[in-house]
Design a protein around this motif. Structure first.
Motif, PDB file in Angstrom:
ATOM      1  N   ALA A  93       9.672   0.771  -8.782  1.00  0.00           N
ATOM      2  CA  ALA A  93      10.341   1.816  -8.005  1.00  0.00           C
ATOM      3  C   ALA A  93      11.776   2.012  -8.486  1.00  0.00           C
ATOM      4  O   ALA A  93      12.254   3.147  -8.609  1.00  0.00           O
ATOM      5  N   THR A  94      12.463   0.920  -8.783  1.00  0.00           N
ATOM      6  CA  THR A  94      13.831   1.008  -9.298  1.00  0.00           C
ATOM      7  C   THR A  94      13.857   1.725 -10.642  1.00  0.00           C
ATOM      8  O   THR A  94      14.739   2.547 -10.909  1.00  0.00           O
ATOM      9  N   ALA A  95      12.882   1.427 -11.485  1.00  0.00           N
ATOM     10  CA  ALA A  95      12.796   2.076 -12.795  1.00  0.00           C
ATOM     11  C   ALA A  95      12.596   3.579 -12.637  1.00  0.00           C
ATOM     12  O   ALA A  95      13.217   4.378 -13.354  1.00  0.00           O
ATOM     13  N   VAL A 158       6.208   3.289   1.272  1.00  0.00           N
ATOM     14  CA  VAL A 158       5.203   2.320   0.812  1.00  0.00           C
ATOM     15  C   VAL A 158       5.823   0.928   0.730  1.00  0.00           C
ATOM     16  O   VAL A 158       5.241  -0.067   1.184  1.00  0.00           O
ATOM     17  N   LEU A 159       7.025   0.851   0.174  1.00  0.00           N
ATOM     18  CA  LEU A 159       7.685  -0.445   0.030  1.00  0.00           C
ATOM     19  C   LEU A 159       8.006  -1.059   1.392  1.00  0.00           C
ATOM     20  O   LEU A 159       7.901  -2.277   1.567  1.00  0.00           O
ATOM     21  N   GLN A 165       4.429  -6.504   5.581  1.00  0.00           N
ATOM     22  CA  GLN A 165       3.232  -7.343   5.471  1.00  0.00           C
ATOM     23  C   GLN A 165       3.579  -8.702   4.867  1.00  0.00           C
ATOM     24  O   GLN A 165       3.118  -9.748   5.341  1.00  0.00           O
ATOM     25  N   VAL A 166       4.384  -8.657   3.811  1.00  0.00           N
ATOM     26  CA  VAL A 166       4.759  -9.908   3.133  1.00  0.00           C
ATOM     27  C   VAL A 166       5.593 -10.796   4.054  1.00  0.00           C
ATOM     28  O   VAL A 166       5.375 -12.011   4.138  1.00  0.00           O
ATOM     29  N   SER A 187      -2.777   2.571   7.458  1.00  0.00           N
ATOM     30  CA  SER A 187      -1.448   3.177   7.325  1.00  0.00           C
ATOM     31  C   SER A 187      -0.889   2.973   5.925  1.00  0.00           C
ATOM     32  O   SER A 187      -0.354   3.906   5.311  1.00  0.00           O
ATOM     33  N   VAL A 188      -1.022   1.758   5.421  1.00  0.00           N
ATOM     34  CA  VAL A 188      -0.531   1.460   4.078  1.00  0.00           C
ATOM     35  C   VAL A 188      -1.297   2.277   3.043  1.00  0.00           C
ATOM     36  O   VAL A 188      -0.710   2.851   2.115  1.00  0.00           O
TER      37      VAL A 188
END
Length: 216
Positions: A93-95, A158-159, A165-166, A187-188
């Motif tokens: 995502a950062t990329a 999404v993140l 969850q994590v 949902s995810v």
């Protein structure tokens, strides 16, 4: 390689490291690499980074499903695998965000230069032709940027879901916690599906824009 070319390359690298876009583009221009070339390369990079992110998020979704469907074994190992998937997704995502910013940076410089050069024509016919080409390219670029930004906006939802969850699993390594995660699966999945659709659109727009630049 001559000393002059080596110095130009070094100047371009230093300008890039210092974050000075104007110096970087100027140095690359002396080396025969124009802003249009840089824009094309950066659009390709942005397209490729979105394609890689799409693959990573699909993989992370598969990992999430495997945890939800957990039937026995080492729960901590499952947590570690899910956390690794999250970290990889964060990096992708950062990329994507960085590549889009790079596209915006060079496009602004290119179109600013183009507008200034249009004013230099003494021929009305050539000036008008260049203005039309500029406007057409800007319109197509706007479509591209809109598609990329739309896809980018879907990354964080999404993140956020994945982080939740994590984090929940980290402090609840038991079968009951796994059962609780299953209620969030739809949902995810919906967030990931929306992200993938928008990324596919952005990738298509990138291909079309690249083709436009090649034709000019």
């Amino acid at each position: 390689m001559t000393m002059k070319i080596s110095l130009i390359i070094l100047s371009a690298m230093m300008a890039g490291l210092c974050g000075c876009s104007t110096m970087y583009y100027g140095a690359m221009e002396k080396f025969g690499v124009h802003k249009r070339d840089i824009l094309m390369d950066r659009v390709k990079d942005a397209r490729d980074s979105q394609d890689e992110a799409k693959t990573q998020f699909l993989s992370a979704m598969d990992q999430f499903k495997s945890v939800v469907n957990f039937t026995g074994g080492d729960l901590e190992k499952e947590y570690n695998r899910l956390n690794d998937a999250l970290q990889s997704s964060e990096a992708r995502a950062t990329a994507v965000r960085d590549r889009i910013k790079a596209v915006e940076d060079v496009s602004q410089a290119l179109f600013k230069e183009w507008r200034a050069e249009i004013k230099q024509y003494s021929s009305d016919a050539l000036r008008n032709a260049s203005q039309r080409k500029h406007d057409q390219t800007v319109d197509k670029y706007d479509d591209l940027l809109r598609a990329m930004k739309n896809a980018e906006s879907k990354l964080e939802p999404v993140l956020v879901s994945m982080r939740d969850q994590v984090l929940f699993l980290k402090h609840n390594l038991n079968a009951r916690a796994i059962a609780g995660l299953s209620s969030e699966l739809a949902s995810v999945q919906g967030n990931v599906d929306s992200l993938i659709r928008d990324m596919d659109t952005a990738i298509q727009q990138a291909d079309q824009f690249i083709a436009t630049l090649k034709d000019e």
